[in-house]
Write a protein that holds these residues in place. Structure first.
Motif, PDB file in Angstrom:
ATOM      1  N   ASP A  16       0.845  -1.202   0.000  1.00 12.92           N
ATOM      2  CA  ASP A  16       0.000   0.000   0.000  1.00 12.92           C
ATOM      3  C   ASP A  16       0.882   1.255   0.000  1.00 12.92           C
ATOM      4  OD1 ASP A  16      -2.125   1.792   0.190  1.00 12.92           O
ATOM      5  OD2 ASP A  16      -2.302   1.565   2.369  1.00 12.92           O
ATOM      6  N   PRO A  17       1.852   1.322  -0.921  1.00 10.85           N
ATOM      7  CA  PRO A  17       2.767   2.481  -0.888  1.00 10.85           C
ATOM      8  C   PRO A  17       2.035   3.807  -1.071  1.00 10.85           C
ATOM      9  CG  PRO A  17       3.047   1.226  -2.932  1.00 10.85           C
ATOM     10  CD  PRO A  17       2.160   0.409  -2.036  1.00 10.85           C
ATOM     11  N   ARG A  18       1.009   3.809  -1.927  1.00 10.43           N
ATOM     12  CA  ARG A  18       0.284   5.059  -2.179  1.00 10.43           C
ATOM     13  C   ARG A  18      -0.435   5.523  -0.913  1.00 10.43           C
ATOM     14  NH1 ARG A  18      -0.148   6.697  -7.634  1.00 10.43           N
ATOM     15  NH2 ARG A  18       0.532   4.648  -8.308  1.00 10.43           N
ATOM     16  N   GLY A  19      -1.020   4.557  -0.192  1.00 15.69           N
ATOM     17  CA  GLY A  19      -1.705   4.884   1.062  1.00 15.69           C
ATOM     18  C   GLY A  19      -0.721   5.397   2.105  1.00 15.69           C
ATOM     19  N   VAL A  20       0.436   4.753   2.173  1.00 19.12           N
ATOM     20  CA  VAL A  20       1.464   5.175   3.126  1.00 19.12           C
ATOM     21  C   VAL A  20       1.904   6.609   2.817  1.00 19.12           C
ATOM     22  CG1 VAL A  20       3.885   4.821   3.790  1.00 19.12           C
ATOM     23  CG2 VAL A  20       2.313   2.860   3.668  1.00 19.12           C
ATOM     24  N   ASN A  60       1.520  13.098   1.182  1.00 17.71           N
ATOM     25  CA  ASN A  60       2.033  13.092  -0.187  1.00 17.71           C
ATOM     26  C   ASN A  60       1.046  12.359  -1.096  1.00 17.71           C
ATOM     27  OD1 ASN A  60       3.633  13.098  -2.460  1.00 17.71           O
ATOM     28  ND2 ASN A  60       5.113  11.599  -1.679  1.00 17.71           N
ATOM     29  N   ASP A  61       0.221  13.127  -1.793  1.00 17.99           N
ATOM     30  CA  ASP A  61      -0.774  12.539  -2.696  1.00 17.99           C
ATOM     31  C   ASP A  61      -0.149  12.304  -4.055  1.00 17.99           C
ATOM     32  OD1 ASP A  61      -3.474  11.832  -2.016  1.00 17.99           O
ATOM     33  OD2 ASP A  61      -3.648  13.875  -1.198  1.00 17.99           O
ATOM     34  N   VAL A  62       0.230  11.074  -4.327  1.00 19.27           N
ATOM     35  CA  VAL A  62       0.873  10.777  -5.604  1.00 19.27           C
ATOM     36  C   VAL A  62      -0.216  10.476  -6.632  1.00 19.27           C
ATOM     37  CG1 VAL A  62       2.527   9.293  -6.788  1.00 19.27           C
ATOM     38  CG2 VAL A  62       2.826   9.794  -4.360  1.00 19.27           C
ATOM     39  N   PRO A  63      -0.245  11.236  -7.737  1.00 19.92           N
ATOM     40  CA  PRO A  63      -1.298  11.014  -8.736  1.00 19.92           C
ATOM     41  C   PRO A  63      -1.254   9.576  -9.269  1.00 19.92           C
ATOM     42  CG  PRO A  63      -0.011  12.997  -9.227  1.00 19.92           C
ATOM     43  CD  PRO A  63       0.672  12.309  -8.100  1.00 19.92           C
ATOM     44  N   ASP A  64      -2.437   9.056  -9.621  1.00 17.30           N
ATOM     45  CA  ASP A  64      -2.526   7.679 -10.110  1.00 17.30           C
ATOM     46  C   ASP A  64      -1.637   7.426 -11.322  1.00 17.30           C
ATOM     47  OD1 ASP A  64      -4.235   6.967  -8.142  1.00 17.30           O
ATOM     48  OD2 ASP A  64      -6.074   7.238  -9.328  1.00 17.30           O
ATOM     49  N   ALA A  65      -1.421   8.471 -12.119  1.00 16.27           N
ATOM     50  CA  ALA A  65      -0.623   8.301 -13.336  1.00 16.27           C
ATOM     51  C   ALA A  65       0.868   8.106 -13.032  1.00 16.27           C
ATOM     52  CB  ALA A  65      -0.806   9.521 -14.243  1.00 16.27           C
ATOM     53  N   GLU A  90       3.859   6.191 -11.414  1.00 21.09           N
ATOM     54  CA  GLU A  90       4.175   4.840 -10.941  1.00 21.09           C
ATOM     55  C   GLU A  90       4.994   4.931  -9.651  1.00 21.09           C
ATOM     56  OE1 GLU A  90       7.044   1.117 -12.346  1.00 21.09           O
ATOM     57  OE2 GLU A  90       6.599   2.743 -13.763  1.00 21.09           O
ATOM     58  N   ILE A  91       4.720   4.028  -8.698  1.00 23.32           N
ATOM     59  CA  ILE A  91       5.524   3.983  -7.472  1.00 23.32           C
ATOM     60  C   ILE A  91       6.301   2.672  -7.468  1.00 23.32           C
ATOM     61  CG2 ILE A  91       5.495   3.940  -4.944  1.00 23.32           C
ATOM     62  CD1 ILE A  91       2.881   5.545  -5.080  1.00 23.32           C
ATOM     63  N   ARG A  92       7.612   2.749  -7.300  1.00 28.00           N
ATOM     64  CA  ARG A  92       8.434   1.542  -7.206  1.00 28.00           C
ATOM     65  C   ARG A  92       8.983   1.430  -5.787  1.00 28.00           C
ATOM     66  NH1 ARG A  92      11.820   2.339 -12.781  1.00 28.00           N
ATOM     67  NH2 ARG A  92       9.983   2.395 -14.144  1.00 28.00           N
ATOM     68  N   VAL A  93       8.739   0.284  -5.186  1.00 28.14           N
ATOM     69  CA  VAL A  93       9.164   0.065  -3.795  1.00 28.14           C
ATOM     70  C   VAL A  93      10.428  -0.779  -3.780  1.00 28.14           C
ATOM     71  CG1 VAL A  93       8.467  -0.828  -1.540  1.00 28.14           C
ATOM     72  CG2 VAL A  93       6.749   0.157  -3.075  1.00 28.14           C
ATOM     73  N   HIS A  94      11.393  -0.368  -2.963  1.00 31.24           N
ATOM     74  CA  HIS A  94      12.673  -1.070  -2.879  1.00 31.24           C
ATOM     75  C   HIS A  94      12.872  -1.588  -1.467  1.00 31.24           C
ATOM     76  CE1 HIS A  94      13.819   0.653  -6.800  1.00 31.24           C
ATOM     77  NE2 HIS A  94      13.003   1.600  -6.402  1.00 31.24           N
ATOM     78  N   ASP A  95      13.037  -2.901  -1.341  1.00 28.97           N
ATOM     79  CA  ASP A  95      13.190  -3.523  -0.030  1.00 28.97           C
ATOM     80  C   ASP A  95      14.687  -3.675   0.267  1.00 28.97           C
ATOM     81  OD1 ASP A  95      12.674  -4.759   2.352  1.00 28.97           O
ATOM     82  OD2 ASP A  95      11.549  -6.456   1.501  1.00 28.97           O
ATOM     83  N   SER A  96      15.170  -2.928   1.240  1.00 23.87           N
ATOM     84  CA  SER A  96      16.601  -2.908   1.574  1.00 23.87           C
ATOM     85  C   SER A  96      17.028  -4.221   2.210  1.00 23.87           C
ATOM     86  CB  SER A  96      16.891  -1.788   2.579  1.00 23.87           C
ATOM     87  OG  SER A  96      16.281  -0.594   2.184  1.00 23.87           O
ATOM     88  N   THR A  97      18.310  -4.511   2.100  1.00 26.66           N
ATOM     89  CA  THR A  97      18.875  -5.648   2.822  1.00 26.66           C
ATOM     90  C   THR A  97      20.194  -5.204   3.433  1.00 26.66           C
ATOM     91  OG1 THR A  97      20.265  -6.454   1.017  1.00 26.66           O
ATOM     92  CG2 THR A  97      17.978  -7.218   1.055  1.00 26.66           C
ATOM     93  N   ALA A  98      20.788  -6.111   4.214  1.00 24.28           N
ATOM     94  CA  ALA A  98      22.079  -5.790   4.824  1.00 24.28           C
ATOM     95  C   ALA A  98      23.100  -5.465   3.737  1.00 24.28           C
ATOM     96  CB  ALA A  98      22.555  -6.961   5.673  1.00 24.28           C
ATOM     97  N   ASP A  99      22.931  -6.038   2.552  1.00 28.66           N
ATOM     98  CA  ASP A  99      23.917  -5.870   1.487  1.00 28.66           C
ATOM     99  C   ASP A  99      23.539  -4.810   0.468  1.00 28.66           C
ATOM    100  OD1 ASP A  99      25.483  -7.926   2.554  1.00 28.66           O
ATOM    101  OD2 ASP A  99      24.208  -9.427   1.592  1.00 28.66           O
ATOM    102  N   MET A 100      22.350  -4.244   0.571  1.00 23.81           N
ATOM    103  CA  MET A 100      21.880  -3.303  -0.458  1.00 23.81           C
ATOM    104  C   MET A 100      21.100  -2.171   0.204  1.00 23.81           C
ATOM    105  SD  MET A 100      21.554  -3.061  -3.948  1.00 23.81           S
ATOM    106  CE  MET A 100      21.152  -4.543  -4.863  1.00 23.81           C
ATOM    107  N   ARG A 101      21.658  -0.951   0.127  1.00 24.06           N
ATOM    108  CA  ARG A 101      21.000   0.203   0.747  1.00 24.06           C
ATOM    109  C   ARG A 101      20.677   1.237  -0.338  1.00 24.06           C
ATOM    110  NH1 ARG A 101      22.247  -0.715   6.538  1.00 24.06           N
ATOM    111  NH2 ARG A 101      22.947  -2.867   6.402  1.00 24.06           N
ATOM    112  N   VAL A 107       9.175   8.881   0.939  1.00 16.23           N
ATOM    113  CA  VAL A 107       7.756   8.990   1.340  1.00 16.23           C
ATOM    114  C   VAL A 107       7.151  10.341   0.988  1.00 16.23           C
ATOM    115  CG1 VAL A 107       7.429   7.266   3.151  1.00 16.23           C
ATOM    116  CG2 VAL A 107       8.520   9.425   3.714  1.00 16.23           C
ATOM    117  N   VAL A 108       7.996  11.371   0.938  1.00 15.76           N
ATOM    118  CA  VAL A 108       7.481  12.701   0.569  1.00 15.76           C
ATOM    119  C   VAL A 108       8.379  13.306  -0.512  1.00 15.76           C
ATOM    120  CG1 VAL A 108       6.512  13.143   2.866  1.00 15.76           C
ATOM    121  CG2 VAL A 108       8.826  13.941   2.338  1.00 15.76           C
ATOM    122  N   ASP A 109       7.897  14.401  -1.110  1.00 16.83           N
ATOM    123  CA  ASP A 109       8.722  15.178  -2.017  1.00 16.83           C
ATOM    124  C   ASP A 109       9.511  16.199  -1.182  1.00 16.83           C
ATOM    125  OD1 ASP A 109       7.991  13.956  -4.386  1.00 16.83           O
ATOM    126  OD2 ASP A 109       6.273  15.292  -4.721  1.00 16.83           O
TER     127      ASP A 109
END
Lengths: 215, 102
Positions: free
Chosen positions: A144-148, A154-159, A161-172, A203-205
Motif C-alpha cells: 500500500d505504498p500510495r496509502g502510506v 504526499n498525494d501521488v497522482p494515479d498516473a 508509478e511507485i516503485r518500492v525497494h526492499d533494503s537488505t544488509a547488502d543493499m541500501r 515517502v514525501v517530495d
C-alpha cells in the motif's frame, strides 16, 4: 548527549541512569561492563561508534541531492557510482556493500523500506527514524505504498508509478527527489534546505520553493 | 514453512505512528556496543538478524527496537562463549545495588 554518554557510558554524573530502565535496558549496561572487563571492547571503541553515528545526518543526503540538481555531470556520477560520488563530497560510504541512488522523475517515484528489519544508509544519513523501523511501515510499504505516502501528506497522482525497494544488509538505497518547480534562482545551499530527510527515503517530495515575502 | 515473525511485508497493518523519540542513553549504548563489536569482526549483522528472527515471537512483538537488539546481542555473545547468561544476571544485580535500586 554524546559527551554525557562518553564520560559515563550511559550513566548520569551520579552513576545512575536517568530513567527507570526496562529489564533489557539494564542488561546492555551489564553486557557493556562485562565486555570492558574482559578486554573484548574498550570504552574508546564504544565512544568512537557514538561519535561516528552522530556525525551522520540527513544533511549529507541533502548535500548530495542539491549538488546533483545544480550539476548534471555530478548527477550522472551519483547515479552511476554512488560511493565514488559520496567520496567526492567528503562522505565516506565505503562501509556499505551495495549502495544505489534511485532517481525520481515526473512519472516514477521510488519508496525505500526494510520489511525484515531496519536496513538504512546509516553511514550517510545516520540512524533511521522510528517510523521507518515500525511494524506498520514495514508491513504496508510494499502493498500500500500510495496509502502510506498519503499518510505522510504526499498525494501521488494515479498516473505516477511507485516503485518500492526492499533494503537488505547488502543493499541500501537513497532517493534522488525531483527538484521542486520554481527553484531555478536558488543557490545550492538554499536547495539543500528543501531536501528533508523523508524525501531521501521517498515517502514525501522535497519542500516547495518558498516564494519571496513582500515587505 | 510458516512466515517468520520478522517477515512483515504485505501483512495487514494499521496507520503509521510518525512520532519520533529522542534516543535514551541505553539505546545509544546498545547501538554503539553493537557497532563496535561489528567493527572488530566479533559479530556479523546476519548473526544478529538470525537471533532476532529465531527469538520467541511474542517477545519479538512486545520488545522495543533496541530491546530486540540487546536480546539478540546477548544470544550471539553467549553462542560465541564470550559471556554467559549467569554473568549478565550477576552484573545486572551488581549494578542495581550500585545504583541503589530495589
Amino acid at each position: 548527549m554524546a559527551d554525557h554518554v562518553a564520560a559515563q557510558a550511559g550513566e548520569s554524573e551520579h552513576g545512575h541512569p536517568r530513567h527507570e530502565l526496562s529489564a533489557y535496558a539494564r542488561r546492555v549496561y551489564a553486557i557493556r561492563d562485562i565486555l570492558l572487563e574482559k578486554g573484548i571492547l574498550t570504552g574508546e571503541e564504544i565512544q568512537a561508534q557514538i561519535e561516528y553515528i552522530e556525525a551522520r545526518t540527513p544533511a549529507n543526503g541533502a548535500r548530495l541531492v542539491a549538488r546533483a540538481w545544480v550539476d548534471p555531470e555530478f548527477k550522472k556520477r551519483l547515479l552511476a557510482d554512488p560511493k565514488a560520488a559520496c567520496s567526492e563530497m567528503g562522505i565516506d560510504a565505503t562501509s556499505l556493500n551495495e549502495f544505489v541512488v534511485l532517481e525520481n522523475t515526473e512519472k516514477v517515484r521510488h519508496l525505500v523500506v526494510c520489511t525484515l528489519c531496519s536496513c538504512y544508509p546509516r553511514p550517510i544519513l545516520g540512524r533511521p527514524p522510528d517510523w521507518y523501523k515500525s511494524f506498520n511501515y514495514r508491513a504496508r510499504a510494499v502493498n500500500d505504498p500510495r496509502g502510506v505516502m498519503r499518510e505522510f501528506g504526499n498525494d501521488v497522482p494515479d498516473a505516477v508509478e511507485i516503485r518500492v525497494h526492499d533494503s537488505t544488509a547488502d543493499m541500501r538505497y537513497l532517493v534522488l527527489p525531483v527538484r521542486p518547480k520554481g527553484t531555478e534562482s536558488l543557490s545550492e545551499e538554499e536547495l539543500q534546505k528543501l531536501v528533508v530527510r523523508d524525501s531521501l527515503i521517498g515517502v514525501v517530495d522535497p519542500l516547495p520553493a518558498v516564494p519571496e515575502q513582500g515587505v | 514453512m510458516p512466515r517468520g515473525h520478522h517477515d512483515l511485508g504485505g501483512t495487514p497493518a494499521g496507520p503509521i505512528d510518525r512520532t519520533e523519540h529522542q534516543l535514551d542513553d541505553w539505546e545509544i549504548l546498545a547501538d554503539a556496543v553493537n557497532q563496535a563489536l561489528g567493527a572488530k569482526g566479533i559479530r556479523r549483522t546476519d548473526e544478529l538478524r538470525r537471533a532476532r528472527e529465531q527469538m520467541d515471537s511474542d517477545l519479538y512483538r512486545r520488545l522495543s527496537y533496541y530491546e530486540r537488539w540487546i536480546a539478540s546481542l546477548e544470544t550471539i555473545l553467549i553462542e560465541k562463549k564470550l559471556l554467559t547468561k549467569e554473568e549478565v544476571d550477576r552484573k545486572v544485580a551488581e549494578l542495581a545495588a550500585k545504583w541503589g535500586e530495589p
